[in-house]
Motif scaffolding. Structure first.
Motif, PDB file in Angstrom:
ATOM      1  N   THR A  94       0.925  -1.224  -0.084  1.00  0.00           N
ATOM      2  CA  THR A  94       0.026  -0.033  -0.039  1.00  0.00           C
ATOM      3  C   THR A  94       0.841   1.166  -0.078  1.00  0.00           C
ATOM      4  N   LEU A  95       0.490   2.034  -1.029  1.00  0.00           N
ATOM      5  CA  LEU A  95       1.337   3.514  -1.009  1.00  0.00           C
ATOM      6  C   LEU A  95       0.789   4.207   0.306  1.00  0.00           C
ATOM      7  N   ASN A  96       1.567   5.007   0.973  1.00  0.00           N
ATOM      8  CA  ASN A  96       0.706   5.209   2.149  1.00  0.00           C
ATOM      9  C   ASN A  96       1.257   6.759   2.522  1.00  0.00           C
ATOM     10  N   ARG A  97       0.907   7.712   1.443  1.00  0.00           N
ATOM     11  CA  ARG A  97       1.202   9.053   1.707  1.00  0.00           C
ATOM     12  C   ARG A  97      -0.337   9.674   1.527  1.00  0.00           C
ATOM     13  N   PRO A  98      -1.347   9.439   1.907  1.00  0.00           N
ATOM     14  CA  PRO A  98      -2.675   9.936   1.737  1.00  0.00           C
ATOM     15  C   PRO A  98      -2.759  11.555   1.630  1.00  0.00           C
ATOM     16  N   ALA A 150      12.068   3.844  -3.126  1.00  0.00           N
ATOM     17  CA  ALA A 150      13.078   2.833  -2.358  1.00  0.00           C
ATOM     18  C   ALA A 150      12.094   2.017  -1.540  1.00  0.00           C
ATOM     19  N   ALA A 151      11.116   2.547  -1.007  1.00  0.00           N
ATOM     20  CA  ALA A 151      10.342   1.705  -0.174  1.00  0.00           C
ATOM     21  C   ALA A 151       9.557   0.475  -1.023  1.00  0.00           C
ATOM     22  N   LEU A 152       9.203   0.952  -2.131  1.00  0.00           N
ATOM     23  CA  LEU A 152       8.424   0.012  -2.980  1.00  0.00           C
ATOM     24  C   LEU A 152       9.518  -1.216  -3.471  1.00  0.00           C
ATOM     25  N   GLY A 172      -3.531   2.009  -2.791  1.00  0.00           N
ATOM     26  CA  GLY A 172      -3.122   3.190  -2.254  1.00  0.00           C
ATOM     27  C   GLY A 172      -3.898   3.758  -0.998  1.00  0.00           C
ATOM     28  N   ALA A 173      -3.424   4.344  -0.029  1.00  0.00           N
ATOM     29  CA  ALA A 173      -4.299   4.565   1.181  1.00  0.00           C
ATOM     30  C   ALA A 173      -4.999   5.891   0.940  1.00  0.00           C
TER      31      ALA A 173
END
Length: 268
Positions: free
Chosen positions: A22-26, A38-40, A58-59
């Motif tokens: 999950t992309l976590n920059r809502p 990098a985290a991905l 995505g969050a």
């Protein structure tokens, strides 16, 4: 320090055989920065090692609004080139890795977010998802592989139209164009994506590997080279012990036949 600043930029969860990334920059509409890439990359490595399929989502209300422009504008020319190549490397690990990836898409699927979605193998969209490539109006060009992946999904002419005019394309139209695989009922894109990932996780690993890696390469070949490669991959996949067991299960009626879709006709 603000607790939200410590939250991981990408979260990872293993649900049975399926990894959920999950992309976590809502608060930033899941904009993709160098740290997010990098985290991905780390999440892809982990999923490849311990899962048989993966879902990326995505969050919050959006999948991803794309490139973090605040970060990008500060880059030198060579830094921009190196950054683009990093995106290529990470997204290629998704597209041509060992496990199938399914994208769950809602809200904005824009720019680099669309490029990320295009690197997955199946894309499930909420009816309210929308797609855009605003690079022309931003004075930039796609750098996350979109000129190859998106253009092959929807055609170079449609992609050029989106980039030149900045038009926003709704999910239903994107499905007709080939950029979306499924439209889920409202609010159910993730659940549909998860079920599809669980289904792909049941396939023979060698079959999945051939589908993910041979098919895109065959598209780049001449017809004769493609047919030859198909024969080699077909023989390799069929020679595995798992393939033999699955074929025997079908012949001995221990595995079900292909069924007609609900409401459809024809022989199964």
């Amino acid at each position: 320090m603000d607790a939200s600043a410590e939250a991981p930029l990408v979260t990872y969860e293993l649900r049975g055989a399926v990894a959920v990334v999950t992309l976590n920059r809502p608060e930033k509409r899941n904009a993709i920065s160098d740290r997010v890439v990098a985290a991905l990359d780390e999440a892809v490595s982990r999923a490849t090692a311990e899962a048989k399929a993966a879902v990326i989502c995505g969050a919050g209300p959006h999948f991803s609004a794309g490139l973090d422009l605040a970060e990008h504008v500060e880059k030198t020319l060579i830094e921009a080139v190196e950054n683009s190549r990093t995106w290529h490397r990470v997204f290629d690990r998704i597209q041509r890795g060992c496990i199938p990836w399914v994208a769950s898409l809602q809200g904005a699927v824009v720019g680099g977010g669309f490029e990320l979605a295009a690197s997955t193998h199946i894309r499930v969209a909420d009816p309210g998802a929308y797609f855009a490539l605003p690079e022309g109006s931003r004075g930039i060009f796609v750098g996350g592989g979109g000129s190859v992946r998106i253009a092959r999904l929807i055609g170079a002419a449609r992609m050029a139209d989106m980039m030149l005019t900045g038009r926003t394309v709704p999910a239903a139209e994107m499905e007709r164009w080939g950029g979306v695989s499924y439209i889920a009922p409202e609010g159910e894109a993730f659940e549909m994506a998860l079920k599809l990932a669980e289904r792909t996780a049941q396939n023979a690993p060698m079959s999945n590997y051939a589908i993910l890696n041979a098919l895109p390469r065959i598209q780049d070949m001449s017809s004769e080279d493609g047919l030859f490669t198909e024969s080699i991959m077909s023989a390799l996949a069929s020679a595995t012990p798992e393939a033999e067991e699955r074929l025997r299960a079908f012949l001995e009626k221990r595995a079900g036949k292909v069924e007609a879709p609900a409401g459809g006709g024809g022989n199964a």
